[in-house]
Design a protein around this motif. Structure first.
Motif, PDB file in Angstrom:
ATOM      1  N   VAL A   1       0.823  -1.199   0.000  1.00  0.00           N
ATOM      2  CA  VAL A   1       0.000   0.000   0.000  1.00  0.00           C
ATOM      3  C   VAL A   1       0.859   1.251   0.000  1.00  0.00           C
ATOM      4  CG1 VAL A   1      -1.729   1.306   1.288  1.00  0.00           C
ATOM      5  CG2 VAL A   1      -1.906  -1.168   1.135  1.00  0.00           C
ATOM      6  N   PHE A   2       1.994   1.212   0.700  1.00  0.00           N
ATOM      7  CA  PHE A   2       2.824   2.400   0.793  1.00  0.00           C
ATOM      8  C   PHE A   2       3.509   2.740  -0.524  1.00  0.00           C
ATOM      9  CE2 PHE A   2       2.766   1.291   5.375  1.00  0.00           C
ATOM     10  CZ  PHE A   2       2.231   2.481   5.826  1.00  0.00           C
ATOM     11  N   GLU A   3       3.521   1.825  -1.506  1.00  0.00           N
ATOM     12  CA  GLU A   3       4.131   2.096  -2.799  1.00  0.00           C
ATOM     13  C   GLU A   3       3.123   2.690  -3.776  1.00  0.00           C
ATOM     14  OE1 GLU A   3       5.824  -1.482  -4.245  1.00  0.00           O
ATOM     15  OE2 GLU A   3       7.265  -1.655  -2.604  1.00  0.00           O
ATOM     16  N   THR A   4       1.877   2.789  -3.370  1.00  0.00           N
ATOM     17  CA  THR A   4       0.834   3.233  -4.275  1.00  0.00           C
ATOM     18  C   THR A   4       0.375   4.645  -3.915  1.00  0.00           C
ATOM     19  OG1 THR A   4      -0.810   2.172  -2.873  1.00  0.00           O
ATOM     20  CG2 THR A   4       0.055   0.890  -4.700  1.00  0.00           C
ATOM     21  N   LYS A   5      -0.500   5.184  -4.756  1.00  0.00           N
ATOM     22  CA  LYS A   5      -0.996   6.551  -4.546  1.00  0.00           C
ATOM     23  C   LYS A   5      -2.445   6.524  -4.070  1.00  0.00           C
ATOM     24  CE  LYS A   5       2.025   8.514  -8.092  1.00  0.00           C
ATOM     25  NZ  LYS A   5       2.082   9.250  -9.387  1.00  0.00           N
ATOM     26  N   LEU A   6      -2.774   7.522  -3.304  1.00  0.00           N
ATOM     27  CA  LEU A   6      -4.119   7.619  -2.761  1.00  0.00           C
ATOM     28  C   LEU A   6      -5.086   8.107  -3.837  1.00  0.00           C
ATOM     29  CD1 LEU A   6      -5.793   7.456  -0.104  1.00  0.00           C
ATOM     30  CD2 LEU A   6      -5.431   9.915   0.091  1.00  0.00           C
TER      31      LEU A   6
ATOM     32  N   ILE B   1       1.294   7.062  -0.952  1.00  0.00           N
ATOM     33  CA  ILE B   1       0.902   6.839   0.434  1.00  0.00           C
ATOM     34  C   ILE B   1       2.093   6.934   1.382  1.00  0.00           C
ATOM     35  CG2 ILE B   1       0.023   5.046   2.008  1.00  0.00           C
ATOM     36  CD1 ILE B   1      -2.146   4.482   0.086  1.00  0.00           C
ATOM     37  N   VAL B   2       3.275   6.620   0.874  1.00  0.00           N
ATOM     38  CA  VAL B   2       4.462   6.729   1.716  1.00  0.00           C
ATOM     39  C   VAL B   2       4.706   8.179   2.142  1.00  0.00           C
ATOM     40  CG1 VAL B   2       6.134   7.066  -0.146  1.00  0.00           C
ATOM     41  CG2 VAL B   2       6.853   5.903   1.958  1.00  0.00           C
ATOM     42  N   GLN B   3       4.157   9.139   1.407  1.00  0.00           N
ATOM     43  CA  GLN B   3       4.365  10.555   1.718  1.00  0.00           C
ATOM     44  C   GLN B   3       3.205  11.177   2.500  1.00  0.00           C
ATOM     45  OE1 GLN B   3       5.216  12.722  -1.912  1.00  0.00           O
ATOM     46  NE2 GLN B   3       6.686  11.187  -2.615  1.00  0.00           N
ATOM     47  N   LEU B   4       2.155  10.411   2.762  1.00  0.00           N
ATOM     48  CA  LEU B   4       0.969  10.978   3.389  1.00  0.00           C
ATOM     49  C   LEU B   4       1.241  11.553   4.775  1.00  0.00           C
ATOM     50  CD1 LEU B   4      -1.873   8.482   2.395  1.00  0.00           C
ATOM     51  CD2 LEU B   4      -1.365  10.718   1.419  1.00  0.00           C
ATOM     52  N   HIS B   5       2.048  10.823   5.536  1.00  0.00           N
ATOM     53  CA  HIS B   5       2.347  11.295   6.897  1.00  0.00           C
ATOM     54  C   HIS B   5       2.974  12.683   6.858  1.00  0.00           C
ATOM     55  CE1 HIS B   5       4.676  11.722  10.612  1.00  0.00           C
ATOM     56  NE2 HIS B   5       3.761  10.944  11.164  1.00  0.00           N
ATOM     57  N   GLU B   6       3.966  12.842   5.978  1.00  0.00           N
ATOM     58  CA  GLU B   6       4.653  14.133   5.852  1.00  0.00           C
ATOM     59  C   GLU B   6       3.696  15.218   5.351  1.00  0.00           C
ATOM     60  OE1 GLU B   6       8.156  16.169   3.090  1.00  0.00           O
ATOM     61  OE2 GLU B   6       7.862  14.012   3.089  1.00  0.00           O
ATOM     62  N   LYS B   7       2.895  14.908   4.324  1.00  0.00           N
ATOM     63  CA  LYS B   7       1.963  15.879   3.758  1.00  0.00           C
ATOM     64  C   LYS B   7       0.922  16.286   4.795  1.00  0.00           C
ATOM     65  CE  LYS B   7       3.233  15.903  -0.694  1.00  0.00           C
ATOM     66  NZ  LYS B   7       3.564  17.126  -1.464  1.00  0.00           N
TER      67      LYS B   7
ATOM     68  N   THR C   1      -6.787   3.120  -3.317  1.00  0.00           N
ATOM     69  CA  THR C   1      -5.556   3.536  -4.002  1.00  0.00           C
ATOM     70  C   THR C   1      -5.711   3.414  -5.511  1.00  0.00           C
ATOM     71  OG1 THR C   1      -4.453   1.396  -4.183  1.00  0.00           O
ATOM     72  CG2 THR C   1      -4.312   2.523  -2.050  1.00  0.00           C
ATOM     73  N   ASN C   2      -4.728   3.918  -6.223  1.00  0.00           N
ATOM     74  CA  ASN C   2      -4.764   3.880  -7.683  1.00  0.00           C
ATOM     75  C   ASN C   2      -4.600   2.467  -8.239  1.00  0.00           C
ATOM     76  OD1 ASN C   2      -2.002   3.895  -6.820  1.00  0.00           O
ATOM     77  ND2 ASN C   2      -1.400   4.287  -8.932  1.00  0.00           N
ATOM     78  N   THR C   3      -4.220   1.506  -7.409  1.00  0.00           N
ATOM     79  CA  THR C   3      -4.120   0.118  -7.878  1.00  0.00           C
ATOM     80  C   THR C   3      -5.402  -0.660  -7.630  1.00  0.00           C
ATOM     81  OG1 THR C   3      -3.233  -0.645  -5.761  1.00  0.00           O
ATOM     82  CG2 THR C   3      -1.628   0.062  -7.425  1.00  0.00           C
ATOM     83  N   GLY C   4      -6.430   0.017  -7.112  1.00  0.00           N
ATOM     84  CA  GLY C   4      -7.672  -0.676  -6.825  1.00  0.00           C
ATOM     85  C   GLY C   4      -7.710  -1.291  -5.443  1.00  0.00           C
ATOM     86  N   HIS C   5      -6.654  -1.101  -4.670  1.00  0.00           N
ATOM     87  CA  HIS C   5      -6.608  -1.629  -3.304  1.00  0.00           C
ATOM     88  C   HIS C   5      -7.600  -0.851  -2.444  1.00  0.00           C
ATOM     89  CE1 HIS C   5      -4.790  -3.245   0.386  1.00  0.00           C
ATOM     90  NE2 HIS C   5      -4.980  -2.040   0.857  1.00  0.00           N
ATOM     91  N   VAL C   6      -8.404  -1.576  -1.658  1.00  0.00           N
ATOM     92  CA  VAL C   6      -9.373  -0.950  -0.758  1.00  0.00           C
ATOM     93  C   VAL C   6      -9.058  -1.402   0.659  1.00  0.00           C
ATOM     94  CG1 VAL C   6     -11.806  -0.677  -0.161  1.00  0.00           C
ATOM     95  CG2 VAL C   6     -11.125  -0.961  -2.560  1.00  0.00           C
ATOM     96  N   GLU C   7      -8.805  -0.457   1.540  1.00  0.00           N
ATOM     97  CA  GLU C   7      -8.451  -0.765   2.926  1.00  0.00           C
ATOM     98  C   GLU C   7      -9.530  -0.239   3.852  1.00  0.00           C
ATOM     99  OE1 GLU C   7      -6.442  -2.449   5.840  1.00  0.00           O
ATOM    100  OE2 GLU C   7      -5.610  -2.415   3.813  1.00  0.00           O
ATOM    101  N   HIS C   8     -10.089  -1.122   4.698  1.00  0.00           N
ATOM    102  CA  HIS C   8     -11.105  -0.725   5.674  1.00  0.00           C
ATOM    103  C   HIS C   8     -10.479  -0.727   7.060  1.00  0.00           C
ATOM    104  CE1 HIS C   8     -13.369  -2.332   2.249  1.00  0.00           C
ATOM    105  NE2 HIS C   8     -14.341  -1.537   2.619  1.00  0.00           N
ATOM    106  N   ARG C   9     -10.729   0.337   7.841  1.00  0.00           N
ATOM    107  CA  ARG C   9     -10.181   0.404   9.195  1.00  0.00           C
ATOM    108  C   ARG C   9     -11.235   0.941  10.165  1.00  0.00           C
ATOM    109  NH1 ARG C   9      -4.505   1.433  10.043  1.00  0.00           N
ATOM    110  NH2 ARG C   9      -3.365   0.269   8.491  1.00  0.00           N
TER     111      ARG C   9
END
Length: 340
Positions: free
Chosen positions: A129-134, A190-196, A153-161
Motif C-alpha cells: 500500500v505504501f508504494e501506491t498513490k491515494l 501513500i508513503v508521503q501521506l504522513h509528511e503531507k 488507491t490507484n491500484t484498486g486496493h481498498v483498505e477498511h479500518r
C-alpha cells in the motif's frame, strides 16, 4: 557431466515419480517406449546417478526416487516448455474477461483458478500500500463513537479500518477533514501521506477543527500506520490430498506458517523478479522443508507490485506450474496496465 543415457534415466524417474508418487525400478524404465537399452544397463546408470546424489533408494522398495538435488538438476537442465491445454487457457482467459474493478477481486479469482487447476495451494502477495498513490478517503460513522475509514488507491486496493472517534471531534469537523484530505492528498504516494498531513494539511486542520493535536493523531493512527499485509490464499486444504502430507504434524506446521502472514509476505518478497523455484531444504522456513514453492512476479509498468506462488510437495509438476504462473502473471500485469 551426465551422459545422454543418464539424462534419460533421470528424466524418466522424475517424470514417473511426479505422476505416480511411486518409486520406479529398472524394469519399469526399460518398458518405456523411448528407452532402448536393457534393465542391466539401466541399473548401472541408476547406481551412478545414486552415487552422484541425484536419486535415492527408499526403504520400502527396490525402486528409486528423486533427491532434492535431482529435482534441482531437473528444473535447471531438463525442463521443456509445457503447452497448456485449450481448456486451461480458456478458464484463465474467462477469469480475466469478467468485469472486475477492484484489485482484491482480481487476485482472489486468480488464486482460486491456480489452486483449482493444480490441486496445490496458491498464495498471492498483494501490492504494498505504501508504494501506491491515494485515490480517495472516506470516513463513515457507525455509531456516535465509532467509524470506519476507507482508503482507495490507484491500484484498486481498498483498505477498511474501524476506529474510535475522539469525543473532541464532532461530525461536522469530521466531514470537513475528509473533504480537505480528498482535495489535498489525492494522487499523493501513500508513503508521503504522513509528511503531507503534517506540513501541508496542518494549517487547514487548525482552522477547521477545534483540537488540532487530537485530529492529527487520530488521522495518523486511523489512516496511515500499520498497513496490514495482503495475502490471498487459494486451496489451503489441497495439501491434504498429497500423499507426502499424511503426517498431521507436517500439515499443522504448514498451516501455522500460512497463518503468519507477515512471515509469508517477507518470504515472498525475497524472491527475485520473474520465475523462481525453491525446493525442499532450499526454503528458508522449516515448515517448508518438504515442499517446493514456485513464484512469479506481476507488475504495473516497470514497478513490481506483488508475487504469485504455488506451494506443493517437492514432487510438483514443475513445467506445467511454471507455464501456468507465466500466463497468470502476464494476465495480471496486462489487467492492471489496462486500468492505469
Amino acid at each position: 557431466m551426465l551422459s545422454s543415457r543418464q539424462l534419460l534415466v533421470l528424466q524418466v524417474i522424475i517424470d514417473e515419480f511426479i505422476e505416480t508418487a511411486q518409486p520406479i525400478g529398472s524394469r519399469a524404465i526399460s518398458k518405456k517406449e523411448h528407452v532402448s537399452f536393457s534393465s542391466a544397463t539401466i541399473r548401472n546408470e541408476m547406481a551412478d546417478l545414486e552415487e552422484l546424489g541425484l536419486i535415492e533408494k527408499t526403504h520400502s522398495s527396490s525402486g528409486r526416487v528423486p533427491s532434492e538435488q535431482g529435482y534441482r538438476f531437473y528444473v535447471d537442465h531438463l525442463l521443456s516448455p509445457f503447452d497448456l491445454s485449450n481448456n486451461e487457457l480458456s478458464i484463465i482467459k474467462g477469469t480475466f474477461e469478467k468485469e472486475m474493478v477492484e484489485f482484491e477481486r482480481v487476485v482472489q479469482k486468480s488464486a482460486k483458478v491456480l489452486s483449482d487447476l493444480t490441486n496445490y495451494t496458491s498464495i498471492i502477495l498483494g501490492p504494498e500500500v505504501f508504494e501506491t498513490k491515494l485515490r480517495q478517503i472516506q470516513i463513515i460513522n457507525l455509531t456516535d463513537t465509532t467509524a470506519v475509514a476507507i482508503l482507495v488507491t490507484n491500484t484498486g486496493h481498498v483498505e477498511h479500518r474501524s476506529f474510535t472517534v475522539p469525543a473532541q471531534i464532532n461530525a461536522s469537523d469530521l466531514e470537513k477533514v475528509v473533504n480537505i484530505l480528498n482535495e489535498r492528498l489525492v494522487n499523493v504516494p501513500i508513503v508521503q501521506l504522513h509528511e503531507k498531513l503534517y506540513t501541508e494539511i496542518a494549517d487547514l486542520l487548525t482552522t477547521y477543527t477545534e483540537d488540532f493535536d487530537t485530529a492529527y493523531h487520530y488521522l495518523r493512527a486511523a489512516l496511515f500506520e500499520e498497513q496490514p499485509v495482503k495475502l490471498y490464499v487459494g486451496g489451503k486444504t489441497n495439501i491434504l490430498m498429497q500423499p507426502e502430507f499424511k503426517d498431521i504434524e507436517k500439515v499443522r506446521s504448514l498451516y501455522a506458517m500460512m497463518e503468519h502472514e507477515e512471515e509469508m509476505a517477507h518470504l515472498l518478497r525475497s524472491y527475485k523478479h520473474g520465475i523462481h523455484v525453491s525446493i525442499g531444504q532450499e526454503n528458508k522456513l522449516d515448515a517448508m522443508h518438504d515442499c517446493s514453492i514456485i513464484t512469479a512476479t506481476y507488475s504495473l509498468g516497470t514497478r513490481q507490485m506483488g508475487t504469485i506462488a504455488l506451494l506443493g510437495p517437492t514432487r510438483m509438476e514443475y513445467s506445467r506450474v511454471i507455464s501456468l504462473l507465466n500466463v497468470i502473471s502476464k494476465q495480471l500485469t496486462n489487467t492492471f496496465h489496462s486500468w492505469y
